[in-house]
Write an enzyme that holds these catalytic residues in place. Structure first.
Site, PDB file in Angstrom:
ATOM      1  N   HIS A   1      26.904  34.264  30.175  1.00  0.00           N
ATOM      2  CA  HIS A   1      27.088  34.972  28.985  1.00  0.00           C
ATOM      3  C   HIS A   1      27.416  34.082  27.777  1.00  0.00           C
ATOM      4  O   HIS A   1      27.526  32.843  28.076  1.00  0.00           O
ATOM      5  CB  HIS A   1      28.621  35.384  29.305  1.00  0.00           C
ATOM      6  CG  HIS A   1      29.496  34.768  29.789  1.00  0.00           C
ATOM      7  ND1 HIS A   1      30.559  33.971  28.864  1.00  0.00           N
ATOM      8  CD2 HIS A   1      30.231  34.474  30.800  1.00  0.00           C
ATOM      9  CE1 HIS A   1      31.444  33.365  29.421  1.00  0.00           C
ATOM     10  NE2 HIS A   1      31.479  33.513  30.702  1.00  0.00           N
TER      11      HIS A   1
ATOM     12  N   GLU B   1      31.592  38.588  27.329  1.00  0.00           N
ATOM     13  CA  GLU B   1      32.018  38.967  28.723  1.00  0.00           C
ATOM     14  C   GLU B   1      33.463  38.461  28.791  1.00  0.00           C
ATOM     15  O   GLU B   1      34.454  39.358  29.475  1.00  0.00           O
ATOM     16  CB  GLU B   1      31.253  37.462  29.602  1.00  0.00           C
ATOM     17  CG  GLU B   1      31.640  37.730  30.937  1.00  0.00           C
ATOM     18  CD  GLU B   1      32.893  36.872  31.444  1.00  0.00           C
ATOM     19  OE1 GLU B   1      33.103  37.145  32.655  1.00  0.00           O
ATOM     20  OE2 GLU B   1      33.189  35.966  30.788  1.00  0.00           O
ATOM     21  N   GLU B   2      33.983  37.642  27.947  1.00  0.00           N
ATOM     22  CA  GLU B   2      35.347  37.283  28.120  1.00  0.00           C
ATOM     23  C   GLU B   2      36.565  38.093  27.365  1.00  0.00           C
ATOM     24  O   GLU B   2      37.503  38.438  27.616  1.00  0.00           O
ATOM     25  CB  GLU B   2      35.604  35.838  27.287  1.00  0.00           C
ATOM     26  CG  GLU B   2      34.764  34.715  27.755  1.00  0.00           C
ATOM     27  CD  GLU B   2      35.315  34.356  29.154  1.00  0.00           C
ATOM     28  OE1 GLU B   2      36.125  34.955  29.697  1.00  0.00           O
ATOM     29  OE2 GLU B   2      34.907  33.217  29.419  1.00  0.00           O
TER      30      GLU B   2
ATOM     31  N   ASP C   1      32.626  27.084  30.142  1.00  0.00           N
ATOM     32  CA  ASP C   1      32.686  28.587  30.556  1.00  0.00           C
ATOM     33  C   ASP C   1      32.252  29.451  29.617  1.00  0.00           C
ATOM     34  O   ASP C   1      32.778  29.746  28.665  1.00  0.00           O
ATOM     35  CB  ASP C   1      34.057  28.840  31.115  1.00  0.00           C
ATOM     36  CG  ASP C   1      34.013  30.230  31.297  1.00  0.00           C
ATOM     37  OD1 ASP C   1      33.312  31.021  31.752  1.00  0.00           O
ATOM     38  OD2 ASP C   1      35.358  30.841  31.115  1.00  0.00           O
TER      39      ASP C   1
ATOM     40  N   ASP D   1      28.257  31.520  36.437  1.00  0.00           N
ATOM     41  CA  ASP D   1      29.704  31.380  35.848  1.00  0.00           C
ATOM     42  C   ASP D   1      30.831  30.986  36.754  1.00  0.00           C
ATOM     43  O   ASP D   1      31.902  31.196  36.507  1.00  0.00           O
ATOM     44  CB  ASP D   1      29.882  33.134  35.469  1.00  0.00           C
ATOM     45  CG  ASP D   1      31.009  32.839  34.185  1.00  0.00           C
ATOM     46  OD1 ASP D   1      31.443  31.893  33.939  1.00  0.00           O
ATOM     47  OD2 ASP D   1      31.588  33.968  34.045  1.00  0.00           O
TER      48      ASP D   1
ATOM     49  N   HIS E   1      39.706  28.688  29.529  1.00  0.00           N
ATOM     50  CA  HIS E   1      40.731  29.586  28.604  1.00  0.00           C
ATOM     51  C   HIS E   1      41.660  28.804  28.124  1.00  0.00           C
ATOM     52  O   HIS E   1      42.733  29.469  27.795  1.00  0.00           O
ATOM     53  CB  HIS E   1      41.046  30.862  29.577  1.00  0.00           C
ATOM     54  CG  HIS E   1      39.718  31.670  29.943  1.00  0.00           C
ATOM     55  ND1 HIS E   1      40.244  33.033  30.566  1.00  0.00           N
ATOM     56  CD2 HIS E   1      38.593  31.435  30.329  1.00  0.00           C
ATOM     57  CE1 HIS E   1      38.974  33.683  30.972  1.00  0.00           C
ATOM     58  NE2 HIS E   1      37.954  32.605  30.523  1.00  0.00           N
TER      59      HIS E   1
ATOM     60  N   ASP F   1      29.388  33.950  24.977  1.00  0.00           N
ATOM     61  CA  ASP F   1      30.612  34.010  24.365  1.00  0.00           C
ATOM     62  C   ASP F   1      31.287  32.913  25.170  1.00  0.00           C
ATOM     63  O   ASP F   1      31.217  32.686  26.075  1.00  0.00           O
ATOM     64  CB  ASP F   1      31.129  35.312  24.008  1.00  0.00           C
ATOM     65  CG  ASP F   1      31.634  36.186  25.524  1.00  0.00           C
ATOM     66  OD1 ASP F   1      30.449  36.001  26.319  1.00  0.00           O
ATOM     67  OD2 ASP F   1      32.555  36.466  25.501  1.00  0.00           O
TER      68      ASP F   1
END
Length: 486
Positions: A76, A145-146, A115, A169, A457, A78
């Site tokens: 992904h 995605e996030e 990530d 991922d 994150h 983003d």
């Protein structure tokens, strides 16, 4: 940043350096997407941007491998935008600032975007190579995605030609993922009634900070503090004795990140100011004792601020504090089938106060639909008791494990041949996009691999350099071992 491009494998790290240089938080991927499209067209690669913004880039097989099964490498575009409170950074405008710390790459006060930037970099490095053997190849780069998996939801049948999909991922070297949790967002809206501020009060900003936070799937079992829950606990325990009045409560920024910080604007009678300060100091000491291993740096600060013009009514305040304190959070159940894996969890990720209401945003995850439904029911019941509205949205399915997956067997055997040890076959308590891809492509054989990424994150995110090399070696070897079409 130039030092990154000297790391090995150099093509991958050169791409990751470029990815860091172009801002790409969720819902702001356009600049990076356009850069990739221009680059691919310059190399005469076929590029498709679908109606939601996903990119599909195709590359012909290397000579002699034209009859291999076609493969999709997926990542992904983003990244999660999280920063430390003292860091000046605009994720929409400012580049990420990576740096090397021993065998790790980190960022300066922000999330790194490993990530899923490392996976994206590996896919683009393969597209740009002239000496990596592979069959017919597609690279799928999804958006958002996030923040809702918009790209995966929008991927249509017939866009991909591949029979095998390799998702990049995952975040632990030596583990091969063949399944993941599904999830759903829950937004609880509690209407507010306001009153004019009374006489004789002092106002303070009460802020809880210093927590580690992290990925609400990957890190949820570690027992880290949730700033929203902990601050609500303080209010629940002390609001009556301190005659406390509440003007505002805000905490967290993303539903899929364990909140590291939360703050409340509170008022107490002037004669209670000393008692408030003592209670805050005692609560900080208590948290540091309780979270000595999981979150030892918890910090509760009290700063006097000007009196606000209004505060929540007594009923609104009591209902909100009760709602926050009662809201379930963390691991709800561990899996019976897969040792050490969380089955069902809930993250109270975001709290926002506005003129009309206070909104709570939660993310429910579960490996099984019944587990997700149970937590949905708990939140519905809690909202009903509080007189609040609840909206469940963005549900995405889990990726059901397939122990007979041919590509999983190829990855497992290849890993064993290279490293002379068995990899761990796993199911992850995070929302990989594979479950959504299975809807338009039910026959596609899927697997997920990646390097070791710690604390995604959160601003502590880091990726291990050695394992990036191991992941790259494994990925290239798997591409070379893809069998011929039947």
């Amino acid at each position: 940043m130039s030092s990154l491009s000297q790391l090995q494998p150099q093509p991958l790290w050169q791409w990751f350096e470029q990815i860091c240089a172009i801002p790409h938080p969720s819902k702001h991927e356009a600049a990076l997407s356009q850069y990739i499209q221009n680059w691919a067209k310059d190399r005469q690669l076929e590029v498709i941007e679908d109606k939601v913004g996903n990119l599909i880039i195709r590359k012909d097989a290397t000579p002699g491998m034209e009859n291999r099964k076609p493969v999709v490498i997926q990542a992904h575009i983003d990244m999660v935008p999280q920063k430390n409170a003292d860091k000046e950074h605009d994720f929409v405008k400012d580049p990420i600032q990576p740096w090397i710390d021993g065998d790790w790459v980190k960022a300066q006060g922000t999330t790194l975007g490993a990530d899923n930037g490392i996976g994206m970099a590996s896919a683009l490095a393969i597209l740009g190579s002239d000496d990596i053997p592979h069959g017919p190849l597609e690279v799928l780069l999804t958006i958002d995605e996030e923040a809702g998996m918009t790209g995966a939801f929008g991927l249509e049948a017939g866009m991909l030609r591949g029979e095998i999909l390799i998702n990049t991922d995952s975040e632990q070297e030596g583990e091969i993922y063949m399944g993941c949790a599904g999830g759903v967002d829950a937004e609880i809206t509690l209407p507010m009634v306001w009153e004019a501020t009374g006489d004789g009060f002092q106002a303070f900003n009460l802020t809880l900070s210093g927590l580690k936070g992290g990925h609400s799937g990957v890190n949820i079992h570690l027992g880290r503090g949730n700033a929203n829950k902990l601050l609500a606990r303080f209010l629940f325990e002390h609001s009556e004795s301190l005659q406390l009045e509440l003007a505002e409560f805000n905490g967290g920024s993303l539903r899929n990140a364990i909140p590291r910080e939360a703050s409340a604007t509170i008022l107490v009678p002037a004669e209670q100011a000393t008692a408030l300060s003592e209670a805050a100091a005692a609560f900080q000491a208590l948290l540091r004792e309780e979270l000595a291993v999981a979150d030892p740096a918890a910090c509760l600060t009290l700063t006097e601020v000007p009196l606000p013009a209004k505060v929540m009514s007594e009923q609104s305040q009591n209902t909100l504090i009760d709602l926050l304190h009662a809201c379930p959070n963390g691991v709800m159940r561990m899996s019976d089938e897969i040792e050490g894996v969380t089955e069902t969890s809930l993250n109270l990720g975001v709290i926002n106060t506005s003129e009309q209401d206070v909104k709570l945003l939660c993310l429910i995850r579960s490996l099984i639909d019944s587990g997700r439904s149970q937590i949905e029911g708990m939140l519905i019941a809690l909202a009903n008791l509080a007189g609040a509205e609840i909206d469940l949205s963005g549900a995405y399915p889990g990726w059901k494990p397939d122990s007979q997956s041919p590509v999983m067997a190829i990855v497992r055997d290849t890993y064993q041949d290279i490293y002379h040890k068995e990899p761990v076959i796993m199911v992850i308590h995070a929302g990989l996009e594979c479950g959504l891809f299975k809807e338009p492509y039910p026959a596609m054989d899927m697997v997920s691999i990646g390097p070791t990424i710690r604390f995604p994150h959160s601003p502590d995110e880091m990726v291990n350099i050695t394992t990036v090399g191991q992941y790259w070696q494994l990925l290239l070897a798997v591409l070379e071992r893809i069998p011929e079409k039947a």
